[in-house]
Motif scaffolding. Sequence first.
Motif, PDB file in Angstrom:
ATOM      1  N   PRO A   1     -17.917 -41.045  20.036  1.00  0.00           N
ATOM      2  CA  PRO A   1     -17.263 -40.062  19.185  1.00  0.00           C
ATOM      3  C   PRO A   1     -18.045 -38.751  19.121  1.00  0.00           C
ATOM      4  O   PRO A   1     -19.264 -38.764  18.978  1.00  0.00           O
ATOM      5  CB  PRO A   1     -17.233 -40.730  17.808  1.00  0.00           C
ATOM      6  CG  PRO A   1     -18.376 -41.677  17.818  1.00  0.00           C
ATOM      7  CD  PRO A   1     -18.584 -42.105  19.237  1.00  0.00           C
ATOM      8  N   VAL A   2     -17.338 -37.644  19.241  1.00  0.00           N
ATOM      9  CA  VAL A   2     -17.964 -36.338  19.062  1.00  0.00           C
ATOM     10  C   VAL A   2     -17.924 -35.969  17.584  1.00  0.00           C
ATOM     11  O   VAL A   2     -18.828 -35.333  17.062  1.00  0.00           O
ATOM     12  CB  VAL A   2     -17.269 -35.289  19.946  1.00  0.00           C
ATOM     13  CG1 VAL A   2     -17.736 -33.878  19.606  1.00  0.00           C
ATOM     14  CG2 VAL A   2     -17.533 -35.590  21.415  1.00  0.00           C
ATOM     15  N   ILE A   3     -16.843 -36.390  16.915  1.00  0.00           N
ATOM     16  CA  ILE A   3     -16.781 -36.192  15.465  1.00  0.00           C
ATOM     17  C   ILE A   3     -16.605 -37.546  14.780  1.00  0.00           C
ATOM     18  O   ILE A   3     -15.764 -38.339  15.208  1.00  0.00           O
ATOM     19  CB  ILE A   3     -15.560 -35.358  15.029  1.00  0.00           C
ATOM     20  CG1 ILE A   3     -15.488 -34.043  15.781  1.00  0.00           C
ATOM     21  CG2 ILE A   3     -15.582 -35.105  13.523  1.00  0.00           C
ATOM     22  CD1 ILE A   3     -14.251 -33.237  15.432  1.00  0.00           C
ATOM     23  N   VAL A   4     -17.398 -37.772  13.757  1.00  0.00           N
ATOM     24  CA  VAL A   4     -17.107 -38.865  12.838  1.00  0.00           C
ATOM     25  C   VAL A   4     -17.037 -38.253  11.441  1.00  0.00           C
ATOM     26  O   VAL A   4     -18.022 -37.734  10.938  1.00  0.00           O
ATOM     27  CB  VAL A   4     -18.202 -39.955  12.866  1.00  0.00           C
ATOM     28  CG1 VAL A   4     -17.856 -41.066  11.868  1.00  0.00           C
ATOM     29  CG2 VAL A   4     -18.357 -40.532  14.262  1.00  0.00           C
ATOM     30  N   ALA A   5     -15.843 -38.276  10.870  1.00  0.00           N
ATOM     31  CA  ALA A   5     -15.690 -37.853   9.476  1.00  0.00           C
ATOM     32  C   ALA A   5     -15.654 -39.130   8.666  1.00  0.00           C
ATOM     33  O   ALA A   5     -14.833 -40.005   8.918  1.00  0.00           O
ATOM     34  CB  ALA A   5     -14.409 -37.053   9.287  1.00  0.00           C
ATOM     35  N   ASP A   6     -16.583 -39.239   7.726  1.00  0.00           N
ATOM     36  CA  ASP A   6     -16.753 -40.503   7.031  1.00  0.00           C
ATOM     37  C   ASP A   6     -16.554 -40.288   5.531  1.00  0.00           C
ATOM     38  O   ASP A   6     -17.444 -39.802   4.852  1.00  0.00           O
ATOM     39  CB  ASP A   6     -18.156 -41.047   7.351  1.00  0.00           C
ATOM     40  CG  ASP A   6     -18.420 -42.365   6.646  1.00  0.00           C
ATOM     41  OD1 ASP A   6     -17.463 -42.954   6.119  1.00  0.00           O
ATOM     42  OD2 ASP A   6     -19.597 -42.786   6.640  1.00  0.00           O
ATOM     43  N   ASP A   7     -15.354 -40.593   5.072  1.00  0.00           N
ATOM     44  CA  ASP A   7     -15.045 -40.578   3.642  1.00  0.00           C
ATOM     45  C   ASP A   7     -15.371 -39.238   2.975  1.00  0.00           C
ATOM     46  O   ASP A   7     -16.014 -39.181   1.932  1.00  0.00           O
ATOM     47  CB  ASP A   7     -15.809 -41.719   2.950  1.00  0.00           C
ATOM     48  CG  ASP A   7     -15.144 -42.091   1.623  1.00  0.00           C
ATOM     49  OD1 ASP A   7     -13.915 -41.920   1.510  1.00  0.00           O
ATOM     50  OD2 ASP A   7     -15.865 -42.526   0.714  1.00  0.00           O
ATOM     51  N   LEU A   8     -14.898 -38.176   3.581  1.00  0.00           N
ATOM     52  CA  LEU A   8     -15.158 -36.839   3.036  1.00  0.00           C
ATOM     53  C   LEU A   8     -14.379 -36.634   1.750  1.00  0.00           C
ATOM     54  O   LEU A   8     -13.182 -36.932   1.677  1.00  0.00           O
ATOM     55  CB  LEU A   8     -14.752 -35.764   4.053  1.00  0.00           C
ATOM     56  CG  LEU A   8     -15.586 -35.686   5.325  1.00  0.00           C
ATOM     57  CD1 LEU A   8     -14.921 -34.751   6.328  1.00  0.00           C
ATOM     58  CD2 LEU A   8     -17.002 -35.216   5.014  1.00  0.00           C
ATOM     59  N   GLN A   9     -15.067 -36.108   0.745  1.00  0.00           N
ATOM     60  CA  GLN A   9     -14.404 -35.819  -0.519  1.00  0.00           C
ATOM     61  C   GLN A   9     -14.822 -34.443  -0.999  1.00  0.00           C
ATOM     62  O   GLN A   9     -15.985 -34.062  -0.884  1.00  0.00           O
ATOM     63  CB  GLN A   9     -14.800 -36.859  -1.576  1.00  0.00           C
ATOM     64  CG  GLN A   9     -14.335 -38.263  -1.224  1.00  0.00           C
ATOM     65  CD  GLN A   9     -14.884 -39.281  -2.200  1.00  0.00           C
ATOM     66  OE1 GLN A   9     -14.749 -39.114  -3.408  1.00  0.00           O
ATOM     67  NE2 GLN A   9     -15.510 -40.306  -1.682  1.00  0.00           N
ATOM     68  N   LEU A  10     -13.840 -33.734  -1.528  1.00  0.00           N
ATOM     69  CA  LEU A  10     -14.123 -32.396  -2.032  1.00  0.00           C
ATOM     70  C   LEU A  10     -13.079 -32.035  -3.083  1.00  0.00           C
ATOM     71  O   LEU A  10     -11.883 -32.204  -2.863  1.00  0.00           O
ATOM     72  CB  LEU A  10     -14.076 -31.376  -0.877  1.00  0.00           C
ATOM     73  CG  LEU A  10     -14.288 -29.914  -1.249  1.00  0.00           C
ATOM     74  CD1 LEU A  10     -15.683 -29.669  -1.790  1.00  0.00           C
ATOM     75  CD2 LEU A  10     -14.040 -29.010  -0.045  1.00  0.00           C
TER      76      LEU A  10
END
Lengths: 298, 288
Positions: free
Chosen positions: B15-24
Amino acid sequence: MTESAVTVENLVVTVPGATGPVRVVDDISFEIAAGNVLGIVGESGSGKSLTALSLMRLHRSPVRIDNGFIRVAGTDVRSLAERELDAFRGNTIAMIYQNPMSALNPVLTIGNQLVEAIRIHNKVSRRVARNQATDMLAEVGIDRPADRLDSYPFELSGGMLQRVVIAMAMSCNPRVLIADEATTALDVTTQARVLDLLRGLIEQHDMAVLFITHDLAVASEFCDDIQVMYSGRIVERGTAREVFEDPRHPYTLGLLGSLCTLDMELDRPIPTMPRDIAELSRLAPAIDHAALEVQELR
Amino acid sequence: MTDNDGTTSSDGTDPVIVADDLQLTFHHGKQETKALDHVSFRVERGTTLALVGQSGSGKSTTARTILGIQKPDAGRAIVCGSDVHDLSQRELRLLRQKMQVVLQDPFGQLNRRHTVGRIIEGALIAFNRGSRRERRERVAELIRAVGLDESYLGRNPRELSGGQCQRVAIARALALQPELVVLDEAVSALDVSVRAQILNMLVQLQKDFGLTYLFITHDLAVARYMAHDIAVMHRGRIVEHSDRDTLFANPKDPYTQGLIASIPVGLPRGAAVRAEFDRRLELQLEDG
């Protein structure tokens, strides 16, 4: 015999160029009947917006109408005096644009602006105008219209603002409406709802509509007739069905071919416009599907 | 979706990107907006993930978080193995060589005071790449890679069309040989015929350079053409994420179904039109 709501004959719009005037709208003619939607489709610089501005005489120098006859709801537009234009714009013909914020004053409430628009054209009291404004907002599908009159533009979403602008455009019951990329900036679901609203208003008020868009899919669903413009000329015209199902002009074919659609084939390049399209377009005769029919009958 | 806890490639993926449970959460006065609501996804090397959704759905915020411009309240954004928000400024700057972005506005994203050549070279200068001569050669190579020629290098963005500006922005993005290119509505402002050319070019560049794309668009048809996988966002959440064939054949989430249903589909294409497309396509393929 019924007269068309809009008649344009041999319209030429020019801008000054290095070697004399350049024809940005090059000798075009068309008509729109009341209750009908004529779509003008084309890419940037094709002259579609300048055509629309001509109907309201909204060009600014150095763009000018060089030639042609324009009649809108019985009025010879080119013969109007400057002071007659204000009454003509709004009462007879109204326009909505892509960006609703550009049509609204950010520091005045929606109600103030609607009331002002109504009172410019009709001699009514503030109270009456305010009631009318409430009704108008209700007509364009805005919830709690009376409360919304006190909202400022920034408090509303893009779709809501476009409804307000439509309400404002409709405030004097114009015979002709110009929609220049009016739903382009909206999300698809909002766009669908605003188009439904417009469709209802057009039928109810029997308006003639000039619908300008670069979105071919929207044009194909919304318009009765279609004119394809390319470099100032109408290269093809017909009913929406004729133009989209049976395009004949090389530019129309190129345009429809390069469009991304949900049913397009994947894993191969998207067909693009032929490189010599300018040349091809110039050589190919303009296609009028109505005339084709006649020829085929003979 | 698959598991999101790994940054390693022990499972054979890369994977080049791993977005892991992003919260904002954005706060305006007392109001709260969940801009990112447990956003997780991965993008494998050399593939394209399209983020689709309407305005305000969180697509661009997701991109900004991946690029290290917007810090999330919680969760991790891992690009090329590094946790973007756990890096020093210096390390983040170095990582930016590997991730580049192309934005929607063709004119707004290029410095009008610079020539096209200087704009593209700027990326190389910023990271001290090569000698002056090597940089010039690289710039010439890049401008050709995006389908323009060297005569454009001396020009100003003001003299270019929207499509040409977008090509320049892409050339600049490619200058540092990135692994990831974030394309945020990069073709949305372009005319239909120009858009087709740019999309074709992006597909070719991806093949040539093994690029990974995060492709943000509100246009489902474009997403379908460009992406291997599609994630549909709504109110800060990914409501559906699958490969493109599955998504269109069998959309599960009601929001996705609504989105697909609201696209005008009124362009019936007769046999004559199809034949004409095929003819032109063949000519194009012969042209190379």
